[in-house]
Design an enzyme around this catalytic site. Structure first.
Site, PDB file in Angstrom:
ATOM      1  N   HIS A 361     -90.789 -63.341  18.080  1.00 49.56           N
ATOM      2  CA  HIS A 361     -89.652 -64.047  18.688  1.00 49.56           C
ATOM      3  C   HIS A 361     -89.501 -63.775  20.175  1.00 49.56           C
ATOM      4  CE1 HIS A 361     -87.645 -65.305  14.882  1.00 49.56           C
ATOM      5  NE2 HIS A 361     -88.287 -64.241  14.408  1.00 49.56           N
ATOM      6  N   LYS A 552     -74.708 -67.708  24.639  1.00 49.36           N
ATOM      7  CA  LYS A 552     -75.944 -67.036  24.215  1.00 49.36           C
ATOM      8  C   LYS A 552     -75.798 -65.571  24.597  1.00 49.36           C
ATOM      9  CE  LYS A 552     -78.111 -70.055  26.882  1.00 49.36           C
ATOM     10  NZ  LYS A 552     -79.074 -70.506  25.921  1.00 49.36           N
ATOM     11  N   ARG A 553     -76.718 -64.711  24.192  1.00 51.39           N
ATOM     12  CA  ARG A 553     -76.651 -63.323  24.658  1.00 51.39           C
ATOM     13  C   ARG A 553     -76.721 -63.285  26.179  1.00 51.39           C
ATOM     14  NH1 ARG A 553     -76.477 -58.958  20.903  1.00 51.39           N
ATOM     15  NH2 ARG A 553     -76.630 -57.736  22.800  1.00 51.39           N
ATOM     16  N   LYS A 558     -82.020 -65.202  30.806  1.00 51.93           N
ATOM     17  CA  LYS A 558     -81.304 -66.422  30.428  1.00 51.93           C
ATOM     18  C   LYS A 558     -80.543 -67.012  31.616  1.00 51.93           C
ATOM     19  CE  LYS A 558     -80.717 -64.894  25.594  1.00 51.93           C
ATOM     20  NZ  LYS A 558     -81.316 -65.875  24.689  1.00 51.93           N
ATOM     21  N   THR A 662     -82.057 -71.658  19.940  1.00 54.12           N
ATOM     22  CA  THR A 662     -81.622 -72.474  18.811  1.00 54.12           C
ATOM     23  C   THR A 662     -80.264 -73.104  19.138  1.00 54.12           C
ATOM     24  OG1 THR A 662     -80.877 -70.384  17.858  1.00 54.12           O
ATOM     25  CG2 THR A 662     -82.866 -71.364  16.927  1.00 54.12           C
ATOM     26  N   LYS A 666     -78.537 -76.950  18.410  1.00 54.50           N
ATOM     27  CA  LYS A 666     -77.186 -77.203  17.875  1.00 54.50           C
ATOM     28  C   LYS A 666     -76.413 -78.139  18.799  1.00 54.50           C
ATOM     29  CE  LYS A 666     -77.484 -72.627  15.883  1.00 54.50           C
ATOM     30  NZ  LYS A 666     -77.268 -71.184  16.148  1.00 54.50           N
TER      31      LYS A 666
HETATM   32  C1  F58 Z   1     -84.492 -64.731  19.817  1.00 54.22           C
HETATM   33  N1  F58 Z   1     -84.673 -63.310  19.773  1.00 54.22           N
HETATM   34  C2  F58 Z   1     -85.210 -65.380  20.980  1.00 54.22           C
HETATM   35  N2  F58 Z   1     -83.925 -61.162  19.368  1.00 54.22           N
HETATM   36  O1  F58 Z   1     -84.795 -64.784  22.194  1.00 54.22           O
HETATM   37  C3  F58 Z   1     -84.854 -66.875  20.986  1.00 54.22           C
HETATM   38  O2  F58 Z   1     -85.560 -67.530  21.998  1.00 54.22           O
HETATM   39  C4  F58 Z   1     -85.214 -67.471  19.631  1.00 54.22           C
HETATM   40  O3  F58 Z   1     -84.738 -68.783  19.551  1.00 54.22           O
HETATM   41  C5  F58 Z   1     -84.597 -66.663  18.503  1.00 54.22           C
HETATM   42  O4  F58 Z   1     -84.966 -65.306  18.595  1.00 54.22           O
HETATM   43  C6  F58 Z   1     -85.028 -67.167  17.141  1.00 54.22           C
HETATM   44  O5  F58 Z   1     -86.409 -67.300  17.098  1.00 54.22           O
HETATM   45  C7  F58 Z   1     -83.669 -62.507  19.377  1.00 54.22           C
HETATM   46  O6  F58 Z   1     -82.604 -62.975  19.006  1.00 54.22           O
HETATM   47  C8  F58 Z   1     -83.039 -60.196  19.062  1.00 54.22           C
HETATM   48  O7  F58 Z   1     -81.861 -60.436  18.891  1.00 54.22           O
HETATM   49  C9  F58 Z   1     -83.567 -58.794  18.945  1.00 54.22           C
HETATM   50  C10 F58 Z   1     -82.896 -58.070  17.800  1.00 54.22           C
HETATM   51  C11 F58 Z   1     -83.306 -56.621  17.722  1.00 54.22           C
HETATM   52  C12 F58 Z   1     -83.087 -55.896  19.009  1.00 54.22           C
HETATM   53  C13 F58 Z   1     -83.781 -56.601  20.152  1.00 54.22           C
HETATM   54  C14 F58 Z   1     -83.356 -58.081  20.254  1.00 54.22           C
END
Ligand code: F58
Length: 818
Positions: A361, A552-553, A558, A662, A666
């Site tokens: 991811h 978003k985060r 970003k 994602t 949406k």
């Molecule tokens: C996200 N990753 C990607 N990681 O950034 C985003 O582009 C993508 O759409 C999404 O995954 C789904 O494929 C992401 O959310 C985390 O939250 C990790 C969780 C564990 C700690 C580090 C970040």
């Protein structure tokens, strides 16, 4: 509320009201007259579970008795959102619920609001897992979600007086939680530590301590499939009784120490979203849920068998590794097969290899997990031996495929040297059958850059599955008005299980009357959001302004900083009178984002946004023209309210950094226009909705790379664009910090001297496209027509389609009984 479109249950509203009354009496111990909305919520949840229980049982039965391979979705995070409306929808009880609650004398909104949202995920990755288990159930594919029931989910975000983020613990389990069924009778032992000894020529792991993994089962009802799968989240409990002797001496803390240590494992969701920390607890968590889940799968698929034939295991279930967090499952399955069931290495490897697939991811190399071999050895000594042996086998295999010794060295799963490190992404790539990225561009970059050496040697393993989102939650539940209009336009509600049908709306984009109805839906959603924001946050949002959202985060890549710099520039233009009052398009900018608690730059950006909001919103000169809001504690609930009300969505990451996104899907599905870079799934969204219906700006991946190679100097962009210079100077000069020039100094210094994600380089292009956006917005019918075409052409981004891709290209399975 009659927009309900799900298959109806034969239960009447009156009968459902009686069922709720019964649960109030027998479960809650209150009469309908004594009940609070929270009681009614729990009683309704309990009642709806009972409607699903037969399908749940038959799904489990058919799965074990049949020959359809199941999917085990291994994920450290499942960001489920509230359950009630989704369960009602899938049980066909939505209408009955609204009527029954009214009959009982309660306000439906109060009942819905009583549900506490579980926050068992950080962001996109966790939400994706939730969408995927929804789609698996809706397609009737037998599946388990396997994860952890954290006692504390993602922190609750608050803002202090200075606008800074404050993190509060999210003790969600302190509330009534009617959805999870704790099954103490099916717990599993998970071992840690100790050493490995040889006994009769066999390796035997002598663990030092154990934890009891207790499953908490959540029903995952499919939409219109009659199937109900299981989300099994493990909770850690201690085997050790507390030390009564110490307790009696009043040494309470010491007495419960071992218990606390064991239960700490499932205590808290890993909150880090910047760089993974090599924390032992994190590895303990990963092993905890993966080990319990593998044992559980064997128990489920070989019930009561002492000596199961595990060579058939890959035909019973395959495990999808949601990022590297569950990759320790690969050596664990090897260990189970060899040490516990007596298989030889090669047979075990062949079973294991066929049992796992890995989804990546990220594109940020620092986000690929690497564990120190020393730590693994301390916590899981037998696994380290197995990983080393896998590595030896791998290096030998590579020797038969390439003469490039430097390449072999780069690819080692376990690095050489003093302090060897274990590359979990490499272990996953070698140890499983398939590796996929989450959008076309991402999968390409994985092959070309991040995992280049691996794709050279194991090209066949690499594939793409572009992410998707569930239309049930993110259209039907979040946006009932749009759902009703889509159903009206298509003459059926079958689009909820076949989202490609949205294409049937394309001709309606030429029908001005339909487009006006579509615009009216958006307007009604904006009014509803404005009311929600007033109620929840005491914000005064004018629904007659353009709603422009960025949720978003909070992460530098970003580029929330790009957005806030542009807002500052617009503010400055309005203030200085540079743009005449007639030329100003009233805009409400809404941010939603949490920053990892240890991520200083992200937290400072939050503070800046809050203070820009404070200054702008209190300035009479810009009243009615520009407003900025930052609702705290962004979560699924807020997303479900804001997305349907948004006119313009921001997807402005630096090209080549967002794996997919994602939220972008949406928003498009809810009729927002997107301003975005050619990054992640934006590329595919733009292709599908049409370049003329997407506001593209900024550098491409190649341009970004070329600029890095040439040497990037952010200051030159600052000098070259007076709008940018003015905005940065206003941050530096204390305009947004009550004169304090020091507060944002780290941000300003970074922008001018480093700016790794090239915010400054893309600023001019971003400002320039605003003109185009505003020109179109001034033509409401044309704007709405294009927004409608976004909806019509985004059916591809359903998680049902993504699951079809996984079923066809990766899992090689399908619905039960087929
Ligand atoms: C996200 N990753 C990607 N990681 O950034 C985003 O582009 C993508 O759409 C999404 O995954 C789904 O494929 C992401 O959310 C985390 O939250 C990790 C969780 C564990 C700690 C580090 C970040």
């Amino acid at each position: 509320m009659t927009e309900h479109t799900a298959p109806m249950s034969p239960t009447t509203p009156g009968e459902f009201a009686d069922e709720i009354r019964k649960e109030l009496k027998y479960t809650q111990g209150v009469t309908a007259e004594q009940a609070t909305p929270a009681d009614v919520y729990v009683a309704t949840a309990t009642a709806v579970r009972k409607h699903l229980v037969d399908s749940w049982a038959s799904t489990q039965h058919d799965m074990v008795a049949g020959s359809t391979k199941a999917v085990g979705y291994f994920s450290a995070e499942f960001l489920m959102g509230k359950q009630l409306l989704n369960a009602l929808l899938n049980a066909g009880l939505s209408d009955q619920f609204y009527d029954a609650v009214k009959e009982l004398g309660f306000d439906v909104q109060d009942v819905i609001d009583s549900e506490y949202e579980p926050g068992l995920g950080n962001g996109g990755l966790g939400r994706l897992a939730a969408c995927y288990i929804d789609s698996l159930a809706s397609k009737g594919v037998p599946a388990f979600g396997y994860g952890i029931q954290y006692r504390y989910g993602i922190f609750k975000q608050e803002f202090d007086e200075q606008g800074a983020q404050v993190e509060r613990p999210d003790y969600w389990l302190a509330n009534e939680e009617p959805w999870g069924h704790i099954d103490y009778n099916r717990s599993q032992r998970v071992n840690y530590g100790g050493s490995v000894v040889e006994e009769n020529g066999k390796k035997v792991w002598k663990p030092a301590w154990s934890v009891r993994a207790v499953p908490v089962d959540y029903m995952v009802p499919g939409y219109a499939s009659g199937r109900v799968n299981t989300l099994r989240l493990w909770s850690a409990k201690s085997y050790d009784e507390f030390d009564l002797l110490a307790f009696n001496k009043s040494e309470y803390v010491d007495a419960v120490k071992p218990q606390v240590a064991a239960e700490n494992i499932s205590k808290i969701l890993y909150p880090e979203d910047s760089t993974p920390q090599g924390k032992a607890l994190r590895l303990e968590q990963q092993y905890f849920f993966v080990a319990a889940s593998i044992q559980d799968a064997i128990r489920v698929f070989y019930p009561g068998e002492e000596n199961p034939d595990l060579t058939t295991f890959p035909s019973k279930i395959c495990f999808q590794l949601n990022d590297t967090h569950p990759v320790i499952g690969i050596p664990e399955l090897m260990r189970v097969l060899i040490d516990e069931y007596g298989y030889d290495w090669d047979t075990a490897w062949s079973i294991t290899n066929k049992s796992f697939n890995y989804t990546c991811h990220t594109l940020l190399p620092e986000a690929l997990e690497v564990w120190s071999a020393k730590l693994i050895g301390e916590l899981l000594p037998r696994h380290l031996e197995i990983i080393n042996k896998i590595n030896e086998q791998f290096v030998a295999e590579l020797g038969t495929k390439t003469n490039d010794s430097a390449k072999i060295d780069r690819m080692r799963i376990v690095t050489d040297g003093e302090d060897p490190q274990v590359h979990m992404a490499y272990l996953a790539t070698y140890g499983g059958l398939h590796v996929n990225g989450v959008a076309a561009l991402h999968s390409q970059l994985l092959k070309d850059v991040t995992l280049r050496d691996f794709s050279d040697v194991y090209g066949d393993k690499f594939t793409n599955v572009t992410n998707g989102v569930t239309p049930r939650r993110f259209i039907r539940i979040a946006n009932p008005r749009l759902s009703a209009l889509i159903t009206e336009g298509l003459g059926t509600d079958r689009w909820l299980s076949d989202l490609d049908m949205l294409e049937g709306l394309v001709p309606l984009a030429k029908d001005d009357e339909f487009v006006k109805k579509f615009a009216a839906v958006k307007q009604a959603n904006k009014v509803a959001f404005s009311n929600y924001a007033k109620r929840e946050y005491d914000f005064d949002i004018d629904p007659n302004t353009m709603v422009n959202s960025m949720i978003k985060r909070l992460h530098e890549y970003k580029r929330q900083s790009l957005k806030i710099l542009s807002v500052i520039s617009q503010y400055a233009d309005i203030k200085s009178g540079k743009v005449s009052a007639d030329d100003i398009l009233p805009r409400t900018v809404v941010f939603g984002a949490k920053a990892a608690p240890g991520y200083k730059m992200a937290k400072l950006t939050i503070q800046l946004i809050n203070n820009v909001a404070r200054v702008v919103n209190n300035d009479p000169d810009v009243k009615g023209k520009l407003a900025v809001y930052y609702p705290w504690n962004y979560n699924i609930r807020l997303a479900q309210h804001l997305i349907p009300a948004t006119d313009l969505d921001e997807q402005i990451s630096q090209a080549g950094k967002e794996a997919s996104g994602t939220g972008n899907m949406k928003f498009a599905l809810n009729g927002a226009m997107t301003v975005g870079t050619l990054d992640g799934a934006n590329v595919e969204i733009r292709e599908r909705v049409g370049a003329e219906n997407f506001f593209l700006f900024g550098m491409t991946v190649d341009e970004v790379e070329a600029l890095y190679a040439k040497g990037y100097e952010p200051k030159s962009y600052y000098e070259a664009d007076p709008r940018l210079k003015q905005a940065v100077d206003m941050v530096a000069d204390g305009t947004f910090s009550e004169g304090d020039k020091g507060l944002y100094e780290p941000l300003v210094t970074d922008w001018l001297n480093k700016d790794y994600f090239m915010t400054l380089a893309d600023f001019s292009a971003y400002m320039d496209i605003q003109g185009e956006i505003e020109t179109l917005y001034r033509e409401p019918l044309e704007w709405s027509r294009k927004a409608l075409l976004n909806v019509a052409n985004s059916g591809f981004f359903s998680s049902d389609r993504a699951i079809d891709d996984y079923l066809r290209d990766i899992w090689e399975t399908g619905p039960l009984g087929e």
